[in-house]
Design a protein around this motif. Structure first.
Motif, PDB file in Angstrom:
ATOM      1  N   GLN A 208      14.534   8.970  79.463  1.00 44.40           N
ATOM      2  CA  GLN A 208      13.104   8.646  79.600  1.00 44.40           C
ATOM      3  C   GLN A 208      12.345   8.725  78.286  1.00 44.40           C
ATOM      4  O   GLN A 208      11.248   8.174  78.178  1.00 44.40           O
ATOM      5  N   ARG A 209      12.936   9.400  77.297  1.00 40.90           N
ATOM      6  CA  ARG A 209      12.298   9.406  75.968  1.00 40.90           C
ATOM      7  C   ARG A 209      12.372   8.013  75.354  1.00 40.90           C
ATOM      8  O   ARG A 209      11.461   7.570  74.675  1.00 40.90           O
ATOM      9  N   GLU A 210      13.497   7.344  75.612  1.00 46.35           N
ATOM     10  CA  GLU A 210      13.726   6.032  74.998  1.00 46.35           C
ATOM     11  C   GLU A 210      12.936   4.914  75.681  1.00 46.35           C
ATOM     12  O   GLU A 210      12.425   4.017  75.027  1.00 46.35           O
ATOM     13  N   GLU A 211      12.833   4.973  76.985  1.00 43.22           N
ATOM     14  CA  GLU A 211      12.115   3.922  77.730  1.00 43.22           C
ATOM     15  C   GLU A 211      11.873   4.408  79.161  1.00 43.22           C
ATOM     16  O   GLU A 211      12.562   5.301  79.641  1.00 43.22           O
ATOM     17  N   PRO A 212      10.898   3.798  79.854  1.00 39.46           N
ATOM     18  CA  PRO A 212      10.691   4.196  81.264  1.00 39.46           C
ATOM     19  C   PRO A 212      11.921   3.838  82.100  1.00 39.46           C
ATOM     20  O   PRO A 212      12.697   2.956  81.733  1.00 39.46           O
ATOM     21  N   PHE A 213      12.069   4.519  83.219  1.00 40.91           N
ATOM     22  CA  PHE A 213      13.139   4.180  84.160  1.00 40.91           C
ATOM     23  C   PHE A 213      13.003   2.711  84.579  1.00 40.91           C
ATOM     24  O   PHE A 213      11.897   2.199  84.707  1.00 40.91           O
TER      25      PHE A 213
END
Length: 310
Positions: A208-213
């Motif tokens: 979730q740090r990289e992108e939303p689910f």
């Protein structure tokens, strides 16, 4: 019981002493009032959980409204949740908004129902238009037991050979991070992700740090913001057809518009979901439950009996 007895007696008297049409009308009324009571309870529970668990109401951003489909003809807002009959609901919304272009939802191919230009979402409107629709339109959402929905998403996206885009986009990353000594083929194709690896991916802080689910496994409260948008009807997958017909009646949709009843035999069930969780350790079961806990609370689903987290 006394009230129920009275209601039953009225219906019976109707059958005995009135026209069949009148009796039918009365049983319809009874059904409607019991449905109203169910939906009232769901709204109240949602409101209570929201007030307990959300400290501060934030303002909605246009980006929050991408899942709210608009029907200006019938004054309807539908927040779609993937893996909760959303293809059929989008088909129905296309019939409702199509000015007679479509008559039968099932005649619309599934891939056409997901073409974004076929339906307008609330994020496409101006702020005054958004506020007007949020205040005056009937707003509804459909939800499902969270882990059943999660397993349904996993089965659809990772075990079907035709979903190559998901295998490339997510499968390769999941295997690279969460499989010891993966083969070159698995790293390239990403088409044999195990459920256990999918769970590790969901719980990995990097995810979730990289992108939303992805919307197929994003929590309903993050997709539809039920503590900010006050939904008039919370439909459930478990009572799909009754709830769908109730909504269509509420907005006065043409009686020829029927919600398609599913004939799918591959549907993910509670028993099937339990099997997927057999190999997940209690430690990861608890962490995954905590990740989806708000959806369990908001929509009144109890902790699944197959979990070993007590």
């Amino acid at each position: 019981p006394a009230a129920e007895d009275g209601a039953m007696r009225t219906a019976w008297q109707g059958k005995a002493g009135r026209s069949p049409l009148q009796a039918l009308y009365e049983s319809d009324q009874l059904e409607q009032s019991s449905l109203q009571a169910v939906h009232q309870q769901r709204r109240e529970l949602l409101s209570n959980v929201c007030s307990r668990y959300t400290r501060k109401r934030r303002l909605l951003r246009p980006d929050d409204l991408r899942h709210l489909v608009v029907d200006d003809t019938h004054g309807l807002l539908y927040c779609y949740v993937p893996k909760v009959a959303c293809t059929n609901w989008k088909r129905v919304m296309m019939v409702l908004t199509g000015q007679g272009k479509y008559r039968d939802p099932l005649e619309i191919p599934a891939n056409e129902a997901h073409v974004s230009s076929n339906l307008r979402t609330l994020s496409e409107y101006s702020i005054p238009e958004i506020n007007h629709r949020l205040r005056s339109y009937l707003k509804f959402i459909f939800v499902r037991e969270p882990f059943e929905r999660l397993v349904s998403a996993y089965r659809n996206k990772f075990t079907r050979s035709y979903n190559t885009a998901f295998h490339k986009r997510y499968g390769t990353k999941i295997i690279r991070r969460h499989r010891q000594e993966p083969s070159d083929r698995a790293l390239e194709r990403g088409d044999d992700v195990r459920f256990e690896e999918f769970v590790y991916y969901l719980l990995d802080p990097r995810t979730q740090r990289e992108e939303p689910f992805n919307e197929h496994w994003e929590r309903v409260h993050s997709l539809c913001h039920p503590c900010i948008v006050h939904y008039d009807v919370v439909g459930k997958y478990e009572t799909l057809v009754e709830d769908a017909n109730y909504i269509l009646q509420l907005v006065g949709a043409d009686t020829t518009v029927k919600f398609p009843s599913s004939s799918k035999t591959t549907r993910t069930t509670d028993d099937m979901t339990a099997q997927f969780f057999q190999d997940i350790s209690p430690f990861y079961q608890r962490r995954l439950f905590n990740l989806y806990k708000m959806d369990y609370l908001l929509f009144n689903y109890s902790i699944p009996s197959y979990l070993r987290i007590r």
